[in-house]
Design a protein around this motif. Structure first.
Motif, PDB file in Angstrom:
ATOM      1  N   VAL A  46       0.479  56.651  66.612  1.00 43.86           N
ATOM      2  CA  VAL A  46      -0.348  57.699  67.225  1.00 43.86           C
ATOM      3  C   VAL A  46       0.496  58.529  68.185  1.00 43.86           C
ATOM      4  O   VAL A  46       0.423  59.767  68.189  1.00 43.86           O
ATOM      5  N   TYR A  47       1.304  57.850  69.005  1.00 44.46           N
ATOM      6  CA  TYR A  47       2.185  58.581  69.921  1.00 44.46           C
ATOM      7  C   TYR A  47       3.131  59.499  69.142  1.00 44.46           C
ATOM      8  O   TYR A  47       3.357  60.645  69.534  1.00 44.46           O
ATOM      9  N   SER A  99       2.633  60.853  66.181  1.00 42.94           N
ATOM     10  CA  SER A  99       1.888  61.976  65.613  1.00 42.94           C
ATOM     11  C   SER A  99       1.548  63.018  66.676  1.00 42.94           C
ATOM     12  O   SER A  99       1.366  64.189  66.369  1.00 42.94           O
ATOM     13  N   GLN A 100       1.492  62.584  67.934  1.00 38.89           N
ATOM     14  CA  GLN A 100       1.226  63.510  69.034  1.00 38.89           C
ATOM     15  C   GLN A 100       2.512  64.102  69.600  1.00 38.89           C
ATOM     16  O   GLN A 100       2.467  64.905  70.530  1.00 38.89           O
ATOM     17  N   GLY A 101       3.653  63.690  69.072  1.00 38.62           N
ATOM     18  CA  GLY A 101       4.935  64.206  69.547  1.00 38.62           C
ATOM     19  C   GLY A 101       5.450  63.506  70.795  1.00 38.62           C
ATOM     20  O   GLY A 101       6.378  63.984  71.446  1.00 38.62           O
ATOM     21  N   LEU A 102       4.925  62.368  71.139  1.00 38.06           N
ATOM     22  CA  LEU A 102       5.339  61.610  72.327  1.00 38.06           C
ATOM     23  C   LEU A 102       6.325  60.527  71.899  1.00 38.06           C
ATOM     24  O   LEU A 102       6.001  59.343  71.825  1.00 38.06           O
ATOM     25  N   ARG A 103       7.589  60.943  71.636  1.00 36.77           N
ATOM     26  CA  ARG A 103       8.604  60.020  71.124  1.00 36.77           C
ATOM     27  C   ARG A 103       9.001  58.966  72.144  1.00 36.77           C
ATOM     28  O   ARG A 103       9.217  57.817  71.798  1.00 36.77           O
ATOM     29  N   GLU A 133       7.228  57.548  74.526  1.00 38.55           N
ATOM     30  CA  GLU A 133       6.198  56.504  74.614  1.00 38.55           C
ATOM     31  C   GLU A 133       6.235  55.599  73.381  1.00 38.55           C
ATOM     32  O   GLU A 133       6.062  54.380  73.484  1.00 38.55           O
TER      33      GLU A 133
END
Length: 161
Positions: free
Chosen positions: A123-124, A126-130, A132
């Protein structure tokens, strides 16, 4: 015959047909079992054909006593429940030998505990939060040492993106 048909369709609501009408119908439709059951009910005499043919069918609706619908509609739900409970003692009672434990509806998590899973990392990502996602993969690698190579490859792949 119309009166007989109405009686067979609704034995509680229709008027009782004459004995001659029943006799004529039984003579003409000797194979029709509901007609025999209705004749048995009206005459009070047992019909051997009904006893022979109907034991597997259970009690015929023509043989049942009429239900007083007015009595049922004037009862409150509390009265219905009380009547039901008086018929048999069906109350649910706690088992006295059961341990007195608290029922928990939510998990107990400390502030230090953190939920980590591969799905959360996805999920992180897919949200662009590499960053995390990489942190989640590192924690999973520590929690599952047997899969550390797998998580190391995921971390490397994520950092290169």
């Amino acid at each position: 015959m119309a009166g007989l048909r109405d009686y067979l369709l609704s034995p509680c609501g229709a008027s009782q047909p004459s004995a001659e009408e029943f006799a004529a119908a039984l003579e003409r439709y000797a194979w029709f079992l509901p007609l025999h059951a209705a004749a048995e009910r009206l005459s009070g005499e047992t019909d051997p054909l009904v006893g022979l043919m109907a034991p597997w069918r259970g009690e015929s609706s023509l043989c049942r006593a009429a239900v007083d619908a007015d009595a049922l509609t004037h009862l409150t739900s509390g009265e219905v429940i009380d009547r039901f409970l008086k018929e048999e003692d069906l109350r649910i009672v706690a088992d006295e030998t059961a341990p007195d434990t608290e029922v928990r509806t939510a998990p107990d998590l400390d502030d230090e505990d953190e939920l980590v899973s591969e799905e959360l990392a996805a999920v992180y990502l897919s949200q662009g939060l590499r960053d995390e996602a990489v942190a989640i993969y590192r924690k999973l690698s520590l929690l599952n040492p047997e899969k550390s190579i797998y998580f190391a490859e995921l971390i490397e792949k994520t950092e290169k993106q």
